[in-house]
Design a protein around this motif. Sequence first.
Motif, PDB file in Angstrom:
ATOM      1  N   LEU A 355    -106.071 124.768 128.605  1.00  0.00           N
ATOM      2  CA  LEU A 355    -105.410 125.784 127.784  1.00  0.00           C
ATOM      3  C   LEU A 355    -103.938 125.419 127.587  1.00  0.00           C
ATOM      4  CD1 LEU A 355    -106.774 129.100 129.410  1.00  0.00           C
ATOM      5  CD2 LEU A 355    -107.929 127.529 127.857  1.00  0.00           C
ATOM      6  N   GLY A 356    -103.478 125.604 126.364  1.00  0.00           N
ATOM      7  CA  GLY A 356    -102.061 125.361 126.079  1.00  0.00           C
ATOM      8  C   GLY A 356    -101.225 126.498 126.650  1.00  0.00           C
ATOM      9  N   PRO A 357    -100.006 126.189 127.146  1.00  0.00           N
ATOM     10  CA  PRO A 357     -99.159 127.238 127.718  1.00  0.00           C
ATOM     11  C   PRO A 357     -98.584 128.152 126.635  1.00  0.00           C
ATOM     12  CG  PRO A 357     -97.982 125.158 127.688  1.00  0.00           C
ATOM     13  CD  PRO A 357     -99.366 124.871 127.202  1.00  0.00           C
ATOM     14  N   ARG A 358     -97.830 129.135 127.057  1.00  0.00           N
ATOM     15  CA  ARG A 358     -97.161 130.088 126.157  1.00  0.00           C
ATOM     16  C   ARG A 358     -98.161 130.816 125.245  1.00  0.00           C
ATOM     17  NH1 ARG A 358     -94.380 126.888 122.926  1.00  0.00           N
ATOM     18  NH2 ARG A 358     -94.676 124.924 124.004  1.00  0.00           N
ATOM     19  N   GLY A 359     -99.368 131.016 125.779  1.00  0.00           N
ATOM     20  CA  GLY A 359    -100.339 131.831 125.047  1.00  0.00           C
ATOM     21  C   GLY A 359    -101.179 131.081 124.032  1.00  0.00           C
ATOM     22  N   TYR A 360    -101.028 129.763 123.934  1.00  0.00           N
ATOM     23  CA  TYR A 360    -101.739 129.034 122.864  1.00  0.00           C
ATOM     24  C   TYR A 360    -103.236 128.895 123.092  1.00  0.00           C
ATOM     25  CZ  TYR A 360     -97.746 128.514 120.021  1.00  0.00           C
ATOM     26  OH  TYR A 360     -96.706 128.824 119.207  1.00  0.00           O
ATOM     27  N   GLY A 361    -103.654 128.919 124.359  1.00  0.00           N
ATOM     28  CA  GLY A 361    -105.096 128.937 124.617  1.00  0.00           C
ATOM     29  C   GLY A 361    -105.791 127.592 124.431  1.00  0.00           C
ATOM     30  N   GLU A 362    -107.100 127.648 124.253  1.00  0.00           N
ATOM     31  CA  GLU A 362    -107.947 126.446 124.352  1.00  0.00           C
ATOM     32  C   GLU A 362    -107.499 125.263 123.494  1.00  0.00           C
ATOM     33  OE1 GLU A 362    -112.182 127.148 124.269  1.00  0.00           O
ATOM     34  OE2 GLU A 362    -112.586 125.074 123.699  1.00  0.00           O
ATOM     35  N   LEU A 363    -107.262 124.152 124.182  1.00  0.00           N
ATOM     36  CA  LEU A 363    -106.952 122.890 123.505  1.00  0.00           C
ATOM     37  C   LEU A 363    -108.158 121.964 123.568  1.00  0.00           C
ATOM     38  CD1 LEU A 363    -103.441 122.076 125.085  1.00  0.00           C
ATOM     39  CD2 LEU A 363    -103.891 123.272 122.938  1.00  0.00           C
ATOM     40  N   SER A 364    -108.890 122.030 124.668  1.00  0.00           N
ATOM     41  CA  SER A 364    -110.039 121.135 124.797  1.00  0.00           C
ATOM     42  C   SER A 364    -111.061 121.737 125.745  1.00  0.00           C
ATOM     43  CB  SER A 364    -109.599 119.763 125.317  1.00  0.00           C
ATOM     44  OG  SER A 364    -109.434 119.796 126.708  1.00  0.00           O
ATOM     45  N   SER A 365    -112.275 121.197 125.665  1.00  0.00           N
ATOM     46  CA  SER A 365    -113.369 121.581 126.565  1.00  0.00           C
ATOM     47  C   SER A 365    -114.077 120.319 126.993  1.00  0.00           C
ATOM     48  CB  SER A 365    -114.410 122.418 125.832  1.00  0.00           C
ATOM     49  OG  SER A 365    -114.045 123.746 125.764  1.00  0.00           O
ATOM     50  N   GLY A 366    -114.508 120.308 128.243  1.00  0.00           N
ATOM     51  CA  GLY A 366    -115.239 119.124 128.673  1.00  0.00           C
ATOM     52  C   GLY A 366    -115.957 119.371 129.968  1.00  0.00           C
ATOM     53  N   GLY A 367    -116.539 118.295 130.484  1.00  0.00           N
ATOM     54  CA  GLY A 367    -117.209 118.417 131.758  1.00  0.00           C
ATOM     55  C   GLY A 367    -118.325 117.413 131.910  1.00  0.00           C
ATOM     56  N   MET A 368    -119.071 117.609 132.992  1.00  0.00           N
ATOM     57  CA  MET A 368    -120.201 116.741 133.285  1.00  0.00           C
ATOM     58  C   MET A 368    -121.406 117.218 132.482  1.00  0.00           C
ATOM     59  SD  MET A 368    -118.718 114.759 135.329  1.00  0.00           S
ATOM     60  CE  MET A 368    -120.121 113.790 135.875  1.00  0.00           C
ATOM     61  N   ARG A 369    -122.284 116.276 132.132  1.00  0.00           N
ATOM     62  CA  ARG A 369    -123.459 116.614 131.328  1.00  0.00           C
ATOM     63  C   ARG A 369    -124.701 116.610 132.215  1.00  0.00           C
ATOM     64  NH1 ARG A 369    -119.409 117.754 127.861  1.00  0.00           N
ATOM     65  NH2 ARG A 369    -118.552 115.912 126.842  1.00  0.00           N
ATOM     66  N   GLU A 370    -125.637 117.474 131.896  1.00  0.00           N
ATOM     67  CA  GLU A 370    -126.896 117.498 132.662  1.00  0.00           C
ATOM     68  C   GLU A 370    -127.610 116.168 132.469  1.00  0.00           C
ATOM     69  OE1 GLU A 370    -129.070 117.843 135.121  1.00  0.00           O
ATOM     70  OE2 GLU A 370    -128.318 119.911 134.961  1.00  0.00           O
ATOM     71  N   ASP A 371    -127.873 115.435 133.567  1.00  0.00           N
ATOM     72  CA  ASP A 371    -128.481 114.111 133.420  1.00  0.00           C
ATOM     73  C   ASP A 371    -129.918 114.075 133.945  1.00  0.00           C
ATOM     74  OD1 ASP A 371    -128.129 113.559 136.353  1.00  0.00           O
ATOM     75  OD2 ASP A 371    -126.030 113.669 135.759  1.00  0.00           O
ATOM     76  N   ASN A 372    -130.414 115.253 134.375  1.00  0.00           N
ATOM     77  CA  ASN A 372    -131.769 115.321 134.917  1.00  0.00           C
ATOM     78  C   ASN A 372    -132.742 115.814 133.848  1.00  0.00           C
ATOM     79  OD1 ASN A 372    -133.827 117.398 136.207  1.00  0.00           O
ATOM     80  ND2 ASN A 372    -133.509 115.714 137.648  1.00  0.00           N
ATOM     81  N   LEU A 373    -133.828 115.063 133.648  1.00  0.00           N
ATOM     82  CA  LEU A 373    -134.726 115.354 132.524  1.00  0.00           C
ATOM     83  C   LEU A 373    -135.340 116.765 132.558  1.00  0.00           C
ATOM     84  CD1 LEU A 373    -136.096 114.317 129.927  1.00  0.00           C
ATOM     85  CD2 LEU A 373    -137.898 113.357 131.376  1.00  0.00           C
ATOM     86  N   PRO A 374    -136.024 117.153 133.662  1.00  0.00           N
ATOM     87  CA  PRO A 374    -136.608 118.508 133.652  1.00  0.00           C
ATOM     88  C   PRO A 374    -135.547 119.595 133.477  1.00  0.00           C
ATOM     89  CG  PRO A 374    -137.431 117.225 135.526  1.00  0.00           C
ATOM     90  CD  PRO A 374    -136.361 116.396 134.890  1.00  0.00           C
TER      91      PRO A 374
END
Length: 439
Positions: A355-374
């Motif tokens: 999140l950007g400071p001074r109230g600007y909010g979401e700049l990016s989203s990310g993370g780990m991806r589900e790598d298990n087939l079921p």
Amino acid sequence: MVGVKALRICDIASADYIGREVTLRGWVYRLRKQKGNTFVLLRDDRGSIIQCVFPSYKIDDITRESSVQISGIVKQDARAPEGGIEIAGTNLQVFQVSEKDYPLGEYQSAELLLDNRHLALRTRKMIEIAKIRASMFKFLRQWFSENDWMEVTPPLVVKGSVEGGSTLFKLNYFDDVAFLSQSAQLYLEAMIFSLGPVWSLTSSFRAERSRTVRHLAEFSHLECEAPWVSLRDLLQIQENLVRYTIDKTINERQESLKVLKIDSSQFKELAEPFRKMTYDQAIGGLISLDFQVTEVDGKARTIRWGDDLNIDSERELTRQMTTPLFITGYPTKVKPFYVKENPDQLETSLTFDLLGPRGYGELSSGGMREDNLPALSNRIRQAGLNSVDYGWYLDLRKYGSVEHGGFGMGIERLLRWFIGIEDIKDCVLFPRTMSRISP
Ligand code: ATP
Ligand code: MG
């Protein structure tokens, strides 16, 4: 520069040119006629401006935005409005006299400027924003290149949704239906198995029906993906990338920042590690403030665990902050189907938002991806998606699946925070929103 020979205003700013005759090409930015002298503010093709003074009898009936070639002697003059130099004009040649009904004056409503964006690109504000934007693109690209990531180009016409069906743009594709890409992510995931860490910078399209100051229907999306990274690595990559880009852009665009009255000292704290908070902590803080959210039926209630953070809650969380804030561990159910659940804290995911400071909010989203087939098949089903459309994506979990992750950042969001502009439409040259597709 290859093929371009004309002198620019920035070239003659050095002392070497004082007293010399130069010829410049450009457009009449402003015109002030006095009895003896006429002051022509000339804008060159990179938006720099210089005052040229002509004896009034030498100037024919030129108008604002006429395209001209001016010759004259470079003079130092502290009173000159731009940069302390001006041109004592000797000759003015007109390419085309601009018609007198140029629609933009000095003060215009935001709507008129948007309706005439093709001309508003000639305003000081848009010129400097465009320069800063170009520098950001350059340095983002440079960071990835220096750190050995491979640039790739994913398709923009696709069959499946990434971020949910409600913001898909549908199009006729021969005898079939296709969509404009909301995100390159799934394709980048396919690439990491043979190309390693990859990144792309393309347009993403979202049919955003809400009119907000931070949503466009088409935006510049920087996305990256790498095998064998951890959530911790991703935060570090994201942080370094932002810090590097902002530092270099400040350095390269001093002049633009000055024109836009942006105090670059506010970014000094970016040298410190970005703040980090878990989703649980963020929600806890909002609950203790009795932060209100509105249900679909219009009823207000206090925010609770499981609610997604939105423009208002993010503003509240970052209002007082001076550096970007990472929030990690969102509830799995508020994130798209592909996110990886945290095995140590079920119902939460290995994800982050910056999140950007001074109230600007979401700049990016990310993370780990589900790598298990079921697990992934299940999530596709739960999300109500058609697994046939994701057959190839599921293959990636069948043939040599590995832990992997990445993130996506909207360049207009980054720019909006950096230049401190409320409306994201001013962060792109030709904005596309629900109510605007022209010019
Ligand atoms: P938001 O919650 O603000 O609607 P999102 O979570 O739907 O965004 P993501 O799918 O996470 O967006 O997209 C990655 C990034 O792309 C966002 O963090 C944001 O920087 C940018 N982005 C997403 N949607 C838009 C949009 N409509 N206009 C401009 N930038 C966007
Ligand atoms: Mg997001």
